[in-house]
Write an enzyme that holds these catalytic residues in place. Structure first.
Site, PDB file in Angstrom:
ATOM      1  CE  LYS A  34      -8.187 -18.604   3.279  1.00  0.00           C
ATOM      2  NZ  LYS A  34      -7.241 -18.453   2.150  1.00  0.00           N
ATOM      3  NE  ARG A 104      -4.279 -21.191   3.752  1.00  0.00           N
ATOM      4  CZ  ARG A 104      -3.935 -22.185   2.953  1.00  0.00           C
ATOM      5  NH1 ARG A 104      -4.766 -23.190   2.769  1.00  0.00           N
ATOM      6  NH2 ARG A 104      -2.753 -22.190   2.364  1.00  0.00           N
ATOM      7  N   GLY A 113      -3.651 -11.096   7.529  1.00  0.00           N
ATOM      8  CA  GLY A 113      -2.541 -11.286   8.468  1.00  0.00           C
ATOM      9  C   GLY A 113      -2.929 -11.198   9.922  1.00  0.00           C
ATOM     10  CG  MET A 115      -7.704 -13.782  12.951  1.00  0.00           C
ATOM     11  SD  MET A 115      -9.456 -14.156  12.903  1.00  0.00           S
ATOM     12  CE  MET A 115      -9.791 -14.032  11.177  1.00  0.00           C
ATOM     13  NE  ARG A 350      -6.780 -12.308  -4.098  1.00  0.00           N
ATOM     14  CZ  ARG A 350      -5.880 -12.170  -3.144  1.00  0.00           C
ATOM     15  NH1 ARG A 350      -6.244 -12.134  -1.883  1.00  0.00           N
ATOM     16  NH2 ARG A 350      -4.601 -12.091  -3.444  1.00  0.00           N
ATOM     17  CG  HIS A 468      -2.645  29.144  -2.079  1.00  0.00           C
ATOM     18  ND1 HIS A 468      -1.623  29.305  -2.987  1.00  0.00           N
ATOM     19  CD2 HIS A 468      -3.666  29.888  -2.520  1.00  0.00           C
ATOM     20  CE1 HIS A 468      -2.016  30.136  -3.931  1.00  0.00           C
ATOM     21  NE2 HIS A 468      -3.252  30.524  -3.671  1.00  0.00           N
ATOM     22  CB  SER A 776     -22.753  27.304  -4.077  1.00  0.00           C
ATOM     23  OG  SER A 776     -21.628  26.519  -4.396  1.00  0.00           O
ATOM     24  CB  CYS A 843     -18.526  25.373  -5.374  1.00  0.00           C
ATOM     25  SG  CYS A 843     -18.576  26.603  -4.060  1.00  0.00           S
ATOM     26  CE1 TYR A 863     -23.240  23.722  -8.311  1.00  0.00           C
ATOM     27  CE2 TYR A 863     -25.591  24.184  -8.305  1.00  0.00           C
ATOM     28  CZ  TYR A 863     -24.291  24.579  -8.040  1.00  0.00           C
ATOM     29  OH  TYR A 863     -24.033  25.805  -7.499  1.00  0.00           O
TER      30      TYR A 863
END
Lengths: 893, 893
Positions: A34, A104, A113, A115, A350, A468, A776, A843, A863
């Protein structure tokens, strides 16, 4: 004090405001997020209320110094206040026209939230009168004062916030009103008296509410520092594994008020439309209001464009700031502003959150506008946000409310008529082919695949993200919600209840696989828009990507779709899915129930033409690309029915006694089928099964090659645990391939390799690579075995495990790098030790997870392979991973 | 030739005989085992027929030289033959009195039957007449000649041995006789003519049977060398992983004949009794016979002591040789001898095979006799052979034949009345407490434990060496045969069929868990004898041992028994076995079916006193020793019945609706329970379960400590995969322990540690060790997960896997060092990296396997733990491992 001396010459306080600043945006470690951004805006000449930031180093010193602010910091704070006073033209504690400030916290990483914040500091019994007079608004002055007492009491002094809340409620009851806003100035003045009494009564040692603003300020700063080591904050850092921060900074800033009449107001805006990404100024504002009024939703805010009429100067100023911020931060900004008596103040900027669609459009357009380069555009879009672009979703305008929430297993929304079995799905489809079907089951199994394929969406009461149902649905890009505990199915009665709602067969329900929500009835859905920007971004991504992206596909249709999404081959074709259709399942069962090798071979011969035709379709769809085909993997009992009536039917179909079916089912029954008679163990015992599949692959390849299709088959042997298994099966497969090729007089490049999914295969990868021509990594099974977790059985405890952060993320969703990752790294290293050019990919389901893709890049894979709908996501993730690694594959971790 | 030149000065042929020799016993690499021992005996002055050995180097040169014996070897062979001729006084090919020789292979490692042997070499058409005349035994001469032609033709020339067999059969048919011995000298003379015709007809290019003995010899030597690369021999070396040998040696040795009349004979003997180990000369002989006559069993041999009467001089000579060989080889010898016309020749000596009982007695007595030292005695006995000493076995005199064979799962023999369920076992025991019970099941589960405990033996039709039945049975030292496919059980009809035999309830059957044999009816068994020598050997073993040996025990009875066998603590107490008895299972089920934490706590409180009492018993039995107690491990559904009637009964017992029982069973049902909701996952979800067990342990410890019992509890948390799980559970357990100790005002040393059984725990052992105070490798589960093998489901394919040598040994029997071993080594290394003094042991079934014990020693473990009956075996294996490692623990592999 030693500490004080040691730090005597240091700068502890950084001022900002009035178009200058001592800090800047890249000093987040010292000033917090901040503070750094406020300084940056100030330096850019953007109007921010002046203030100063006490550094995070002071927080560290505070704790070293037994919770005392070091002596030599105090003069710098005093100087900071003096600068603010000078810029604002008011003095802290001035009875006539007091300077009010906010205090702050602000650490380098956001800890929302966790502090403390104190507003309106500087009000006293005396100065509140001055504020009332000066603003000509006693109600505003006393309301500000009582809020200050509350916040100061509860955060700086540790009193219960409820004490003040109760007093407020009591006052409203006394006055017979419901809303805070209905209380008069006098009511609030009285409330201030009661608040001060509460303060006195509950502080220990008991004392009056401090009337010296400097005293208030020091206590407030202490309070912010104390909150850094508060239980909440420590717990948050522990859970989020936030380490290595010095502490929190403290921001002291002049208060501004948007509720000082019709020439005041407050608003929030985005520099571009966060939903569509369109380059328009987008936001809301409220006249004569404070930020909390916007949040409370009591009044409806106006669209930002209206401000052009109401406050044309302010609007122009905002447009200029919008332009300046985007040019400066080179990203879409989320801003907050307040207008106090005609003067605009920016309170925050921001990077703005956005939808996937917006992310893509903003990145591409900013690149075209010259704000960012292609590389930045590619890095700007979160791969996960692409899901948004690829799937149907619930119409945002729909008003229906969900009745339950399960686990979001496969994104997208689907509405359909409920059926409770795969057979019923097939039946409904036969009778009414165009009816949308929604399959609702306790869990699914490979026997349900035909019905699952016909369904628009799948909902199960059990299972996790890797069950599944979830895996198959994701593979098909089909919306799916699993583990919906609230769903109780009575399969026989063909009805279910969800939170008291009874759902009968063919009733409509709707699921949202992106959120896990379940709706009764038919909620409208909208189709995704695939914009040109998306294609452009993908092209840019490919400029940087070094990992190839393949797809897991079992049908030519999936293969074609994946190719449209940019897949460069098939990384996993699961041949078992081909055995469930029509006549094939009959032949498959004949094979399983065969008494002799001859009978088994005969049944396999009947399956051969089907498999060959499937592979021809795949090779054609992947013309020019490699196609990895995995030999039969699941245990054989998955192809036999487990219930009496099913077994009777099979017996009839095959013309054999039901007792025989039963016996075979019993013989094949396993305690832990995942670790049983499956994968390469099948062809080790029944080599004819492997023969048929290898023959089908090579005959299909030969058929295609003769017609000019460029084929690159890769035969993949699953569940290898020892090199011996691979050696036996490879020798046999190779001999058959060579024979077929020699008969055809052709030479086709082909590889024989293996899945690495049993931990032992990774541990002995140097041995396995003496035979394997490619690896693989089957990370689904590798995760199951390495973590001792059956993915079908985690519903009972995985939620608790995630909640307790035993796993930070579901290991079936993102590779468990500390555990499974070690085996993968070892497998790659040892494999290439034996065979330096070993082709290596992944895979498992993880191939479509961005963090996992980054990991695959880091260990030097060639890959990744994922379901068709995740191919664009993997392409983007791979590009980002390559850019993070400097575009180089890092083989030595 | 280059090769010939390079080796010109080398010695290729080593002669022996006549009390001297050029080689000796430690030259096995060069001379092969047989050649080296013949040389050694000759050098010791023991009469061996003279001969010479062509070295293994020549074999290597032979292959380098394109299958030709290098030129410069030939003169050395000629010289070797000349020496033999000189010693024997006969000449090769002498028509009047020919020297006959044998030509045999002999590599450094025994490869029985894999290579070639040719006897009676030197016979020709001419010399056979001389032999007939000289021996006055034409039948003998022609029989020798026709055997020579057969052997030479089939081994040196590659003809089919069957060609000669057929000619022999045809001749017997023509003559109308059945036995070879019924053929006359003339018949054999005719047969020689036919054999030579066969030889001529089938050699290619066709040629006559060679009549030059030198030519015969060179061809025979070539044949032996060729057999080294024969298919059989190569395959054998591949399978047995024999590598690095140069080749085979060739032994050429003068023939001697034991069938030259009543002053001739042949025999085999052991220098001590191989069954009992008694120090007596033990063996058989036959007068006027050859070795093959003894094997054929046509005549019954006489005990060796009778030789004292028949040939007193020869007998005295043999006794002297027996003495000399034992003094020289320092071990019991297995010898072969032949007496030719009153002259004794030794043909072989080697270390004799023996029973476990004999092994122990021989080792101890030889040490007492001063032949060997204690260390050698300890190394001399194979740990596995101790099984023999500890279990009942089938009476060797029994004549019954087995009807089927299953997998030998837990050694020892048991006969008993068949019951088909655990309940029936309990019922039979209630009615007839002294009846021996044999439990016959498809498979067993923890619900069967009470019935299993009552049974003398267990037989199952499914399961492998690590199935529930096998593991439990081994733990109790109870005979068990599993995976008996031939057994088909009809549980409802209470009968079974085994290979056509119907077995009804309460019929007797007998099982031999050492061999896997199953017998119908009651086969007599004999009890083991526990001799003083055994105890002595164990004491000597402990002089060298550095690994501690603990036991896996769940009851005070087992603990006491194990301590008698030398256990130094409990390495694994499985607390779940305590929950199946009497009232406990009711409370356990109440706990599982509880709707609320309170109800669960109440049921657990009812279990607490039982658990506490169990632990008190264990601590008392293990006074002074550490006791490792594993918290509840199996999935909860194992405690609930899965059939309708069982569920109805539970509902009645607990006074709840059966639907609720059913629902909970369904809820707890798992696809792969081994990887499901079990181990530490239970107390993570239900902390009260862990609380109860920790309380029971610590309260028991306090109770014992107050009474002066020395307690060392070690609380073991199972199935840890992440350090977070351990941290959560350890913190809670520690807090409870500290509270109880502080309330009692006591200080008791206790440890909290974990099983390492999930691969991830081994991979992240450095993290796990930040919390764990000890590691215990649970190698059963670690093997299951690392190899992807469910131990309950391997029956279908493990036999094939072992047959194809995919695994050289069942990985549940002996640690798979290449795979699982890597994880163990890694776990030990990483664990000690974090916590250098981490106590580490193993508590899987492997703790009682000698090779696994050696591995545990090599990676630096502190202890192994095994079932009570394997404790002596582990002690001996640990001593041998320490001696092999030079008595030092090798931590860096």
């Amino acid at each position: 004090m030693a500490t004080a001396t040691a730090t005597a010459t240091k700068k502890f306080v950084y001022s900002f405001g009035g178009g200058v600043a001592e800090g800047k945006a890249d000093m987040k470690a010292l000033l917090g997020g901040k503070g750094a951004n406020l300084a940056e805006m100030s330096m850019l000449g953007i109007p921010v209320p002046p203030g100063f930031t006490i550094t995070t180093e002071v927080c560290a010193e505070y704790y070293k110094n037994d919770r005392h602010i070091p002596e030599d910091v105090i003069p710098q704070i005093v100087e900071g206040i003096a600068k603010v006073e000078a810029l604002v033209g008011k003095k802290l504690g001035d009875p006539a026209d007091p300077l009010l400030v906010s205090v702050r916290s602000g650490a380098a990483l956001s800890m929302p939230g966790m502090m403390n914040t104190i507003l309106n500091l500087g009000l006293t019994d005396e100065s509140v009168e001055g504020l009332a007079a000066k603003t000509n608004n006693p109600r505003f002055a006393y309301d500000s004062y009582r809020r200050f007492i509350d916040m100061f009491g509860s955060t700086a002094m540790g009193l219960e916030h409820e004490l003040f809340e109760h007093a407020l409620s009591a006052m409203k009851t006394e006055r017979g009103v419901k809303l805070d806003t209905e209380l008069t100035a006098d009511d609030l003045k009285e409330l201030v008296i009661r608040y001060k009494a509460i303060y006195r009564a509950h502080t220990s040692p008991s004392h009056d509410f401090p009337q010296d603003p400097k005293d208030q300020l020091m206590k407030a700063i202490n309070a912010v520092f104390n909150s850094w080591m508060g239980k909440k904050a420590r717990e948050y850092r522990r859970i989020e594994k936030i380490e290595g921060l010095l502490g929190t900074a403290v921001n002291v800033q002049a208060m501004v008020f948007g509720n000082m009449g019709n020439n005041s107001g407050t608003g929030v805006a985005f520099t571009r439309d966060p939903n569509t990404g369109e380059n328009v100024f987008y936001g809301d504002y409220l006249i004569n209001a404070q930020g909390e009024d916007v949040v409370a939703g009591i009044r409806t805010p106006e669209p930002i464009s209206r401000l052009q009429e109401e406050m044309p100067q302010v609007y122009d100023q905002l447009l200029a700031i919008r332009e300046k911020l985007e040019r400066h931060y080179k990203d879409m900004q989320d801003i907050e502003f307040t207008v106090q008596e005609g003067v605009l103040y920016m309170l925050q900027t921001r990077n703005g959150k956005r939808t996937g669609t917006a992310a893509v459009r903003i990145a591409v357009e900013m690149a075209r506008e010259g704000l960012i380069d292609h590389q930045t555009a590619v890095q700007r879009v979160s791969p996960d946000s692409l899901n948004h672009l690829l799937l149907p979703r619930l119409d945002p305008k729909a008003k229906e409310r969900p009745v339950a929430r399960g686990i979001a297993a496969s994104p997208g929304a689907a509405a359909g008529k409920v059926v409770f079995s795969a057979e019923d799905a097939v039946h409904l489809h036969d009778v009414h082919p165009s009816d949308p079907i929604l399959l609702v089951r306790k869990e699914t199994s490979p026997e349900d695949v035909a019905g699952m394929n016909l369904a628009r969406g799948i909902l199960t009461s059990t299972g996790g993200k890797a069950s599944h149902a979830a895996v198959v649905a994701r593979g098909w890009g089909k919306p799916c919600v699993v583990g919906c505990d609230a769903l109780v199915i009575d399969e026989e009665a063909k009805q279910a209840s969800i939170q008291g709602h009874i759902v009968r067969e063919h009733d409509f329900i709707t699921i949202d696989g992106t959120t896990g929500d379940v709706y009764i009835g038919k909620v409208p859905t909208v189709d995704p828009e695939m914009t040109g920007d998306f294609a452009t971004l993908m092209e840019w991504a490919d400029e940087y990507r070094t990992l190839k992206v393949r797809t897991n596909a079992d049908t030519p249709r999936d293969a074609r779709r994946a190719r449209e999404f940019g897949a460069e081959g098939i990384g996993l074709c699961r041949t078992e899915h081909m055995f469930f259709e029509d006549q094939r399942i009959v032949d498959m069962r004949k094979m399983i129930l065969a008494d002799t090798t001859e009978a088994r071979v005969k049944a396999l011969n009947d399956l051969l033409p089907h498999q060959r035709a499937d592979f021809i379709g795949l090779f054609e769809a992947m013309d020019g690309c490699p196609v990895t085909i995995r030999l039969l993997d699941p245990p054989l009992h998955e192809f036999l029915p487990h219930d009496d009536s099913g077994q009777l039917e099979v017996a009839k179909q095959l013309g054999i006694p039901v007792e025989k079916v039963r016996q075979r089912v019993a013989q094949l029954h396993e305690q832990n089928p995942m670790l049983g008679f499956r994968g390469c163990r099948l062809p080790i015992l029944y080599p004819e099964i492997g023969d048929m599949q290898v023959r089908a692959i090579m005959e299909a390849a030969i058929d295609c090659a003769k017609r000019g299709v460029s084929v690159h088959p890769e035969i993949m042997i699953p569940l290898i645990g020892t090199v011996e298994e691979l050696k036996i099966l490879k020798e046999r497969a190779q001999a058959l391939c060579e024979q077929l090729l020699s008969e055809a007089g052709l030479s086709i490049p082909y590889l024989i390799g293996t899945m690495i999914e049993v931990p032992r295969a990774a541990l002995t990868a140097d041995e396995v690579a003496t035979e394997a021509e490619f690896f693989s990594f089957g990370t689904n099974d590798l995760t199951q075995m390495t973590l001792g977790l059956s993915r079908d059985d985690i519903t009972l405890f995985m939620p608790t495990y995630l909640e307790k952060k035993i796993y930070k993320i579901d290991p079936f969703q993102s590779i468990d790098i500390a555990g499974v990752g070690q085996l993968i790294e070892m497998g790659v290293r040892k494999g290439r030790q034996t065979r330096p050019n070993l082709k290596i990919g992944i895979c498992g389901e993880h191939g479509g997870d961005p963090d996992s893709v980054a990991f695959c890049q880091s260990v030097g894979m060639d890959y990744v392979s994922c379901s068709p709908f995740r191919v664009p996501l993997a392409r983007l993730a791979a590009a980002q991973a390559a850019l993070t690694n400097g575009g180089k594959v890092q083989r030595d971790k």
